[in-house]
Design an enzyme around this catalytic site. Structure first.
Site, PDB file in Angstrom:
ATOM      1  N   SER A   1       3.516  -2.061  10.079  1.00 39.73           N
ATOM      2  CA  SER A   1       5.070  -2.379  10.354  1.00 39.73           C
ATOM      3  C   SER A   1       5.807  -3.620  10.012  1.00 39.73           C
ATOM      4  O   SER A   1       6.761  -3.973  10.371  1.00 39.73           O
ATOM      5  CB  SER A   1       5.815  -2.113  11.729  1.00 39.73           C
TER       6      SER A   1
ATOM      7  N   ASN B   1       1.026  -1.210  -0.151  1.00 33.01           N
ATOM      8  CA  ASN B   1       0.040   0.027  -0.137  1.00 33.01           C
ATOM      9  C   ASN B   1       1.015   1.234   0.077  1.00 33.01           C
ATOM     10  O   ASN B   1       1.754   1.680   0.978  1.00 33.01           O
ATOM     11  CB  ASN B   1      -0.927  -0.055   1.237  1.00 33.01           C
ATOM     12  N   TRP B   2       0.856   1.967  -1.006  1.00 35.86           N
ATOM     13  CA  TRP B   2       1.907   3.057  -1.457  1.00 35.86           C
ATOM     14  C   TRP B   2       1.486   4.240  -0.595  1.00 35.86           C
ATOM     15  O   TRP B   2       2.145   5.067  -0.355  1.00 35.86           O
ATOM     16  CB  TRP B   2       2.119   3.198  -2.862  1.00 35.86           C
ATOM     17  N   LYS B   3       0.093   4.405  -0.063  1.00 28.73           N
ATOM     18  CA  LYS B   3      -0.314   5.621   0.298  1.00 28.73           C
ATOM     19  C   LYS B   3      -0.239   6.743  -0.514  1.00 28.73           C
ATOM     20  O   LYS B   3      -0.160   6.528  -1.690  1.00 28.73           O
ATOM     21  CB  LYS B   3       0.111   5.555   1.879  1.00 28.73           C
TER      22      LYS B   3
ATOM     23  N   GLU C   1      -5.329  -4.519  10.449  1.00 25.79           N
ATOM     24  CA  GLU C   1      -4.112  -3.799  10.850  1.00 25.79           C
ATOM     25  C   GLU C   1      -4.483  -2.994  12.011  1.00 25.79           C
ATOM     26  O   GLU C   1      -5.200  -2.078  12.404  1.00 25.79           O
ATOM     27  CB  GLU C   1      -4.188  -2.690   9.463  1.00 25.79           C
TER      28      GLU C   1
ATOM     29  N   HIS D   1      -9.423   1.554   4.960  1.00 21.70           N
ATOM     30  CA  HIS D   1      -7.998   1.657   5.624  1.00 21.70           C
ATOM     31  C   HIS D   1      -8.317   2.516   6.722  1.00 21.70           C
ATOM     32  O   HIS D   1      -8.797   3.600   6.586  1.00 21.70           O
ATOM     33  CB  HIS D   1      -7.064   2.387   4.701  1.00 21.70           C
TER      34      HIS D   1
ATOM     35  N   GLY E   1       3.010  -1.434   4.263  1.00 23.22           N
ATOM     36  CA  GLY E   1       3.190   0.179   3.923  1.00 23.22           C
ATOM     37  C   GLY E   1       4.714   0.623   3.606  1.00 23.22           C
ATOM     38  O   GLY E   1       4.742   0.378   2.482  1.00 23.22           O
ATOM     39  N   GLY E   2       5.206   1.125   4.468  1.00 24.99           N
ATOM     40  CA  GLY E   2       6.657   1.569   4.201  1.00 24.99           C
ATOM     41  C   GLY E   2       7.508   0.728   3.399  1.00 24.99           C
ATOM     42  O   GLY E   2       8.390   1.270   2.573  1.00 24.99           O
TER      43      GLY E   2
ATOM     44  N   GLY F   1       2.916   2.261  10.618  1.00 25.27           N
ATOM     45  CA  GLY F   1       4.128   3.163  10.711  1.00 25.27           C
ATOM     46  C   GLY F   1       4.667   3.540  11.730  1.00 25.27           C
ATOM     47  O   GLY F   1       5.338   4.738  12.052  1.00 25.27           O
TER      48      GLY F   1
ATOM     49  N   GLU G   1      -6.595   5.192   7.963  1.00 23.26           N
ATOM     50  CA  GLU G   1      -6.333   6.367   7.664  1.00 23.26           C
ATOM     51  C   GLU G   1      -7.439   7.109   6.860  1.00 23.26           C
ATOM     52  O   GLU G   1      -7.448   8.320   6.990  1.00 23.26           O
ATOM     53  CB  GLU G   1      -4.950   6.442   6.627  1.00 23.26           C
TER      54      GLU G   1
END
Ligand code: 13P
Length: 249
Positions: free
Chosen positions: A213, A10-12, A167, A95, A234-235, A173, A97
């Protein structure tokens, strides 16, 4: 039948189209793995260039959100037909966010779920508790509510093809991965909830990811758990490390 693992990035809100092309060129050889579904969920504006550059690889492309109407006066939104027209196969829905910053609710997630299935797009529906909820001991109550509302009016046949991403918000993150035991416990609880809504066959078919993470070190143990069918990353999906995560074995 054993469930096929699915590892999604997930590049966000990262990567301009030109950065996206470079990243996919770098990752293409690193994420090759015929045993795992590999999905890159990217910003809307990156979808077309990423599909183009990913051609001939095992990378499937997903969106990070979508609207639940067919078309019309919804400024700024992306419709399911816009996604399928260019070859999008997956969409991340709900998500944390989006729930936190963009007023997404389980009710709107449900509408989007139904629309995604109608268009043959596989939803990756996110759920997860806050640290406060975990400390209050209401993690499973909260997640069961998110799953039950999210899957309202979804048929068993549709649910069998869906992906749920667990999640925990406190692990996103933060560099603080849930322990393998915590992740497995909740993913098993989600599968149990699906069995209660539908039946054992649906629960056995649906794929449940862990996200929060995930990195090359934690992925092997997490993905080896009985109820964890891969990850939503993510990251680390923006780095060469994603190749190691996909090839966790
Ligand atoms: P991180 O892997 O950066 O913690 O993000 C997880 C996530 O939110 C994926 O959807």
């Amino acid at each position: 039948m054993a469930r096929r693992k699915i590892v999604a990035g997930n590049w966000k809100m990262n990567m301009t189209p030109s950065e996206a092309v470079k990243l996919v060129e770098t990752l293409k050889p690193l994420v090759a793995n015929d045993d795992v579904d590999v999905v890159f969920c990217v910003p809307a504006i990156d979808i077309i260039p990423v599909i183009e550059v990913a051609k001939g690889s095992n990378i499937q492309v997903g969106a990070e959100n979508m609207y639940f109407e067919e078309k019309g006066a919804y400024t700024g939104e992306i419709s399911p037909a816009m996604l399928t027209d260019v070859g999008v196969k997956y969409v991340v829905l709900g998500h944390s966010e989006r729930r936190e910053y963009f007023a997404e609710t389980s009710e709107t997630v449900n509408k989007k779920m139904l629309k995604a299935f109608e268009h043959g797009i596989t939803p990756i529906m996110c759920c997860g508790e806050s640290l406060e909820q975990r400390e209050q001991g209401i993690t499973m109550d909260w997640i069961r509510q998110q799953v039950k509302v999210g899957f309202l009016n979804v048929t068993a046949e549709q649910a069998k093809t869906a992906v749920i991403a667990y999640e925990p918000i406190w692990a996103i993150g933060t560099g603080k991965t849930a322990t393998t035991e915590q992740a497995q416990e909740v993913c098993a609880g989600i599968r149990q909830c699906i069995a209660e809504i539908y039946d054992d066959a649906t629960a056995a078919a649906i794929r449940i990811q862990y996200g929060g993470s995930v990195n090359a070190k934690t992925a092997p143990e997490l993905f080896a758990q009985a109820d964890i069918d891969g990850g939503l990353v993510g990251g680390a999906s923006l780095k060469e490390e994603f190749g190691q995560i996909v090839n966790y074995k």
